[in-house]
Write a protein that holds these residues in place. Structure first.
Motif, mmCIF file in Angstrom:
data_model
loop_
_atom_site.group_PDB
_atom_site.id
_atom_site.type_symbol
_atom_site.label_atom_id
_atom_site.label_comp_id
_atom_site.label_asym_id
_atom_site.label_seq_id
_atom_site.Cartn_x
_atom_site.Cartn_y
_atom_site.Cartn_z
ATOM 1 N N ILE A 41 0.865 -1.178 0.000
ATOM 2 C CA ILE A 41 0.000 0.000 0.000
ATOM 3 C C ILE A 41 0.900 1.226 0.000
ATOM 4 O O ILE A 41 1.748 1.376 0.888
ATOM 5 N N LEU A 42 0.724 2.085 -0.994
ATOM 6 C CA LEU A 42 1.600 3.241 -1.179
ATOM 7 C C LEU A 42 1.103 4.468 -0.424
ATOM 8 O O LEU A 42 -0.061 4.532 -0.007
ATOM 9 N N PRO A 43 1.973 5.462 -0.234
ATOM 10 C CA PRO A 43 1.622 6.657 0.536
ATOM 11 C C PRO A 43 0.375 7.361 0.018
ATOM 12 O O PRO A 43 0.136 7.441 -1.193
ATOM 13 N N GLY A 44 -0.408 7.873 0.981
ATOM 14 C CA GLY A 44 -1.565 8.692 0.654
ATOM 15 C C GLY A 44 -2.840 7.935 0.366
ATOM 16 O O GLY A 44 -3.868 8.543 0.076
ATOM 17 N N VAL A 45 -2.825 6.613 0.460
ATOM 18 C CA VAL A 45 -3.989 5.794 0.119
ATOM 19 C C VAL A 45 -4.949 5.705 1.306
ATOM 20 O O VAL A 45 -4.534 5.517 2.444
ATOM 21 N N THR A 46 -6.240 5.825 1.004
ATOM 22 C CA THR A 46 -7.303 5.555 1.962
ATOM 23 C C THR A 46 -8.103 4.372 1.439
ATOM 24 O O THR A 46 -8.504 4.350 0.267
ATOM 25 N N ILE A 47 -8.324 3.389 2.305
ATOM 26 C CA ILE A 47 -9.082 2.198 1.943
ATOM 27 C C ILE A 47 -10.394 2.233 2.717
ATOM 28 O O ILE A 47 -10.391 2.305 3.949
ATOM 29 N N GLY A 48 -11.516 2.179 1.995
ATOM 30 C CA GLY A 48 -12.830 2.268 2.608
ATOM 31 C C GLY A 48 -13.236 1.033 3.387
ATOM 32 O O GLY A 48 -12.685 -0.060 3.189
ATOM 33 N N ASP A 49 -14.212 1.200 4.252
ATOM 34 C CA ASP A 49 -14.732 0.122 5.090
ATOM 35 C C ASP A 49 -15.139 -1.086 4.244
ATOM 36 O O ASP A 49 -15.645 -0.938 3.120
ATOM 37 N N ASP A 50 -14.914 -2.275 4.796
ATOM 38 C CA ASP A 50 -15.351 -3.553 4.228
ATOM 39 C C ASP A 50 -14.680 -3.916 2.905
ATOM 40 O O ASP A 50 -15.085 -4.877 2.257
ATOM 41 N N ALA A 51 -13.657 -3.181 2.487
ATOM 42 C CA ALA A 51 -12.953 -3.497 1.243
ATOM 43 C C ALA A 51 -12.093 -4.741 1.427
ATOM 44 O O ALA A 51 -11.731 -5.118 2.548
ATOM 45 N N VAL A 52 -11.762 -5.368 0.301
ATOM 46 C CA VAL A 52 -10.860 -6.522 0.275
ATOM 47 C C VAL A 52 -9.781 -6.230 -0.759
ATOM 48 O O VAL A 52 -10.087 -5.851 -1.899
ATOM 49 N N ILE A 53 -8.525 -6.421 -0.348
ATOM 50 C CA ILE A 53 -7.392 -6.239 -1.245
ATOM 51 C C ILE A 53 -6.789 -7.618 -1.481
ATOM 52 O O ILE A 53 -6.285 -8.256 -0.550
ATOM 53 N N ALA A 54 -6.850 -8.104 -2.733
ATOM 54 C CA ALA A 54 -6.381 -9.452 -3.055
ATOM 55 C C ALA A 54 -4.872 -9.565 -2.894
ATOM 56 O O ALA A 54 -4.128 -8.590 -3.036
ATOM 57 N N ALA A 55 -4.424 -10.782 -2.621
ATOM 58 C CA ALA A 55 -3.006 -11.063 -2.421
ATOM 59 C C ALA A 55 -2.171 -10.520 -3.579
ATOM 60 O O ALA A 55 -2.591 -10.546 -4.735
ATOM 61 N N ALA A 56 -0.995 -10.006 -3.240
ATOM 62 C CA ALA A 56 0.016 -9.515 -4.175
ATOM 63 C C ALA A 56 -0.381 -8.243 -4.911
ATOM 64 O O ALA A 56 0.289 -7.842 -5.842
ATOM 65 N N SER A 57 -1.449 -7.592 -4.488
ATOM 66 C CA SER A 57 -1.852 -6.331 -5.129
ATOM 67 C C SER A 57 -0.951 -5.191 -4.673
ATOM 68 O O SER A 57 -0.392 -5.212 -3.580
ATOM 69 N N VAL A 58 -0.840 -4.176 -5.534
ATOM 70 C CA VAL A 58 -0.143 -2.939 -5.202
ATOM 71 C C VAL A 58 -1.175 -1.824 -5.273
ATOM 72 O O VAL A 58 -1.701 -1.512 -6.347
ATOM 73 N N VAL A 59 -1.480 -1.248 -4.111
ATOM 74 C CA VAL A 59 -2.540 -0.245 -4.018
ATOM 75 C C VAL A 59 -1.910 1.137 -4.162
ATOM 76 O O VAL A 59 -1.157 1.579 -3.298
ATOM 77 N N THR A 60 -2.250 1.808 -5.264
ATOM 78 C CA THR A 60 -1.643 3.101 -5.596
ATOM 79 C C THR A 60 -2.599 4.271 -5.448
ATOM 80 O O THR A 60 -2.169 5.420 -5.528
ATOM 81 N N LYS A 61 -3.905 3.965 -5.276
ATOM 82 C CA LYS A 61 -4.898 5.042 -5.162
ATOM 83 C C LYS A 61 -5.992 4.610 -4.193
ATOM 84 O O LYS A 61 -6.084 3.448 -3.818
ATOM 85 N N ASP A 62 -6.825 5.567 -3.802
ATOM 86 C CA ASP A 62 -7.883 5.297 -2.834
ATOM 87 C C ASP A 62 -8.794 4.166 -3.296
ATOM 88 O O ASP A 62 -9.033 3.979 -4.490
#
Length: 189
Positions: free
Chosen positions: A148-169
């Motif tokens: 998860i990269l700087p500045g990211v907000t992840i909303g309630d109840d979200a799921v981030i799959a394995a090996a993902s790179v989160v670059t935005k909200d």
């Protein structure tokens, strides 16, 4: 400069110039974090002791419902906020100078990396640090090996799959996959 001054600057999103008094305080605090995480990761500890070390690292009370499976590393420690019933699996690495907030009931998978600092792009200023917080809402599930990269907000109840790179909200209830992570669908129920 004090840790309080540094935290105020970081939480305000101020650039921390290389070799500045703020940078010196950051380095000093990092040495403490290395000492505490070294103790945490050096041998087996009962869950109560793990929470005590986590409280020492963060400078905050850790709820008795929080579970951490070492090893765990943080190169700062003092800008981590954990909700209740948070589970941090083995191998997580937090670069928390910019601030990491994890809401109640979150599951954080093996080897998750959360970064909250960027270096300046200009070669002459490359040592300058730009903080930007990561905020993870309630009841979020982050799979193994996610970054998860700087500045990211992840909303309630979200799921981030394995090996993902989160670059935005990430919107609430989104299922994110890939690198860079994109919405696959909405989580129901």
């Amino acid at each position: 400069m004090t840790l309080t001054d540094l935290l105020h600057a970081l939480d305000s999103g101020e650039t921390v110039p290389a070799n500045s008094p703020l940078h010196a305080v950051m380095h000093e605090t990092s040495q403490e974090a290395l000492r505490i995480t070294g103790e945490l990761n050096g041998k087996y500890h009962e869950p109560v002791r793990v929470r005590e070390l986590l409280a020492e690292l963060t400078g905050r009370e850790i709820d008795e419902s929080v579970t951490l499976f070492p090893p765990f590393t943080s190169d700062f420690g003092k800008n981590i906020r954990l909700g209740k019933r948070v589970f941090l699996n083995a191998g997580c690495r937090f670069q928390d100078q910019g601030g990491i907030e994890i809401g109640d009931d979150c599951l954080i998978g093996h080897n998750t990396v959360i970064a909250t600092l960027n270096h300046d792009l200009a070669p002459s200023r490359r040592g300058d640090l730009h903080p930007s917080p990561v905020v993870i809402g309630k009841n979020v599930w982050i799979g193994a090996n996610v970054t998860i990269l700087p500045g990211v907000t992840i909303g309630d109840d979200a799921v981030i799959a394995a090996a993902s790179v989160v670059t935005k909200d990430v919107p609430a209830r989104a299922l994110m996959v890939g690198s860079p992570a994109r919405i696959l669908r909405t989580v129901e129920g």
